[in-house]
Write an enzyme that holds these catalytic residues in place. Structure first.
Site, short mmCIF file in Angstrom:
data_model
loop_
_atom_site.label_atom_id
_atom_site.label_comp_id
_atom_site.label_asym_id
_atom_site.label_seq_id
_atom_site.Cartn_x
_atom_site.Cartn_y
_atom_site.Cartn_z
N SER A 141 0.87 -1.25 0.12
CA SER A 141 0.01 0.07 -0.03
C SER A 141 0.75 1.04 0.06
O SER A 141 2.16 1.24 0.42
CB SER A 141 -0.80 -0.11 1.36
N TYR A 154 -1.98 -1.38 10.66
CA TYR A 154 -2.02 -1.57 9.37
C TYR A 154 -0.86 -0.89 8.51
O TYR A 154 -0.37 -1.52 7.54
CB TYR A 154 -3.36 -0.87 8.87
N1 LIG Z 1 -8.99 -0.53 -0.85
C1 LIG Z 1 -7.79 0.31 -0.73
O1 LIG Z 1 -7.99 1.57 -0.57
C2 LIG Z 1 -6.52 -0.21 -0.59
C3 LIG Z 1 -5.32 0.55 -0.67
C4 LIG Z 1 -4.00 -0.18 -0.61
C5 LIG Z 1 -3.91 -1.43 -0.16
N2 LIG Z 1 -5.20 -2.12 -0.09
C6 LIG Z 1 -4.93 -3.66 -0.10
O2 LIG Z 1 -5.33 -4.15 -1.10
C7 LIG Z 1 -5.77 -5.80 -0.75
C8 LIG Z 1 -7.17 -6.00 -1.08
O3 LIG Z 1 -7.90 -5.04 -0.47
P1 LIG Z 1 -9.62 -4.52 -1.03
O4 LIG Z 1 -9.40 -3.19 -1.05
O5 LIG Z 1 -9.84 -5.50 -2.31
O6 LIG Z 1 -10.37 -5.00 0.11
P2 LIG Z 1 -11.82 -5.80 0.18
O7 LIG Z 1 -12.54 -5.23 -0.88
O8 LIG Z 1 -11.99 -5.46 1.64
O9 LIG Z 1 -11.39 -7.39 -0.08
C9 LIG Z 1 -10.60 -8.00 0.86
C10 LIG Z 1 -10.53 -9.51 0.57
O10 LIG Z 1 -9.66 -10.12 1.53
C11 LIG Z 1 -10.51 -11.29 1.96
N3 LIG Z 1 -10.24 -11.65 3.07
C12 LIG Z 1 -10.42 -10.84 4.16
N4 LIG Z 1 -10.02 -11.61 5.46
C13 LIG Z 1 -9.80 -12.84 5.10
C14 LIG Z 1 -9.19 -14.04 5.71
N5 LIG Z 1 -9.26 -13.82 7.08
N6 LIG Z 1 -8.92 -15.04 5.16
C15 LIG Z 1 -9.08 -15.13 3.94
N7 LIG Z 1 -9.38 -14.03 3.02
C16 LIG Z 1 -9.88 -13.11 3.76
C17 LIG Z 1 -12.19 -10.88 1.68
O11 LIG Z 1 -12.90 -12.28 1.34
P3 LIG Z 1 -13.61 -12.56 2.54
O12 LIG Z 1 -14.08 -11.70 3.21
O13 LIG Z 1 -14.77 -13.57 1.78
O14 LIG Z 1 -12.84 -13.75 3.23
C18 LIG Z 1 -11.85 -10.11 0.39
O15 LIG Z 1 -11.99 -10.98 -1.04
C19 LIG Z 1 -5.48 -5.66 1.00
O16 LIG Z 1 -4.28 -6.10 1.16
C20 LIG Z 1 -5.49 -4.11 1.28
O17 LIG Z 1 -4.95 -3.98 2.43
C21 LIG Z 1 -6.27 -1.75 -0.31
#
Ligand SMILES: NC(=O)c1ccc[n+]([C@@H]2O[C@H](COP(=O)([O-])OP(=O)(O)OC[C@H]3O[C@@H](n4cnc5c(N)ncnc54)[C@H](OP(=O)(O)O)[C@@H]3O)[C@@H](O)[C@H]2O)c1
Length: 259
Positions: A141, A154
């Site tokens: 990130s 985080y």
């Molecule tokens: N969105 C942003 O602004 C942003 C910015 C920088 C980095 N990121 C990073 O990008 C990555 C993806 O995030 P996103 O934005 O796509 O978030 P998201 O929409 O909340 O998706 C998160 C995914 O992780 C899975 N997950 C959560 N807890 C889990 C567990 N205990 N075991 C297995 N799977 C799990 C969830 O599926 P289930 O609930 O079905 O398990 C979901 O598919 C993360 O690492 C986040 O830190 C996001």
């Protein structure tokens, strides 16, 4: 990419789902991991219908549980699936004062963002280096480049992912394998609600990029074996300028933006 298999964690929504869409649109096969069984089954059907001839294997797993990474690896081996690309995407954050956030939440965050990601790299890298072929993308990130008051654990977890990935890439690049740290800035996904970041000053006033646009830039970076990829011009400029400013200013400015 055709016939190459990508293992994507956190593929039931958000960026993980977009990585899967992009990879399958090139004719690639998928192993998708997340906790939401229904979502994964529906998504598998959707992808196999749209992309004729690809195969999607799903593993319903909570990656915060002990041995979960090894369970995933063993199931893949038992099914004779070769993983060409590993995308460690599952992760979450939590906005709030360090002392006010429940310990269980932090423990799970460390287990998911750090422990399971590291274990999956440790399990799959030897197979990749033995074949002299393979790519890993770890989702970090822009939070990785500075300390993050009000999201301390985080931000620190994403710094870990950045540094781990850069070091691993250096260790394996001569063996035909690449490790990319992908650093998105704030993106329009469920993460914003789940982490309570939507309430922060900086996010309230920001137009967020789509998960598709962000995932595409990460996927291309992985394909091009980039060690580190920050999404977007402004995010790049901020990550660079942080290096030129005293650390205590950076922490103070980050705190002002968030709360
Ligand atoms: N969105 C942003 O602004 C942003 C910015 C920088 C980095 N990121 C990073 O990008 C990555 C993806 O995030 P996103 O934005 O796509 O978030 P998201 O929409 O909340 O998706 C998160 C995914 O992780 C899975 N997950 C959560 N807890 C889990 C567990 N205990 N075991 C297995 N799977 C799990 C969830 O599926 P289930 O609930 O079905 O398990 C979901 O598919 C993360 O690492 C986040 O830190 C996001």
């Amino acid at each position: 990419m055709k016939n190459k298999t990508a293992l994507i964690t956190g593929a039931s929504r958000g960026l993980g789902k977009e990585f899967a869409r992009i990879h399958s649109s090139h004719g690639g096969n998928l192993v998708l991991v997340a906790r939401s069984e229904n979502e994964l089954r529906l998504f598998k059907n959707e992808l196999e219908t749209i992309q004729n001839g690809i195969s999607v294997y799903i593993i319903v797993k909570d990656l915060t549980l002990p041995n979960s990474a090894r369970d995933v690896y063993n199931e893949i081996k038992e099914n004779n699936i070769q993983i060409d690309y590993l995308i460690n995407n599952a992760g979450f954050g939590e906005f709030g004062h360090f002392v006010d956030v429940n310990w269980d939440r932090f423990e799970k965050m460390i287990d998911l963002n750090i422990k399971s990601l590291t274990h999956l790299c440790h399990l799959f890298l030897p197979d990749m280096t033995a074949r002299n072929q393979g790519k890993i993308m770890n989702i970090s990130s822009t939070a990785a480049f500075q300390s993050g008051p009000m999201m301390a654990v985080y931000f620190a977890s994403k710094s870990y992912v950045l540094h781990l990935s850069e070091a691993l890439n250096n260790e394996v690049k001569d063996k035909g394998v690449s490790v990319t740290a992908f650093c998105p800035g704030p993106t329009d996904t469920h993460f914003m609600d789940d982490s309570k970041m939507k309430e922060t000053k900086v996010i309230k006033n920001m137009k967020l990029p789509s998960s598709h646009a962000v995932a595409l830039s990460g996927y291309k970076a992985m394909m091009n074996k980039k060690p580190v990829k920050i999404h977007g011009f402004l995010n790049n400029a901020i990550a660079f300028s942080i290096r030129l400013v005293p650390r205590k200013w950076v922490v103070a400015i980050t705190r002002k933006l968030e709360a």
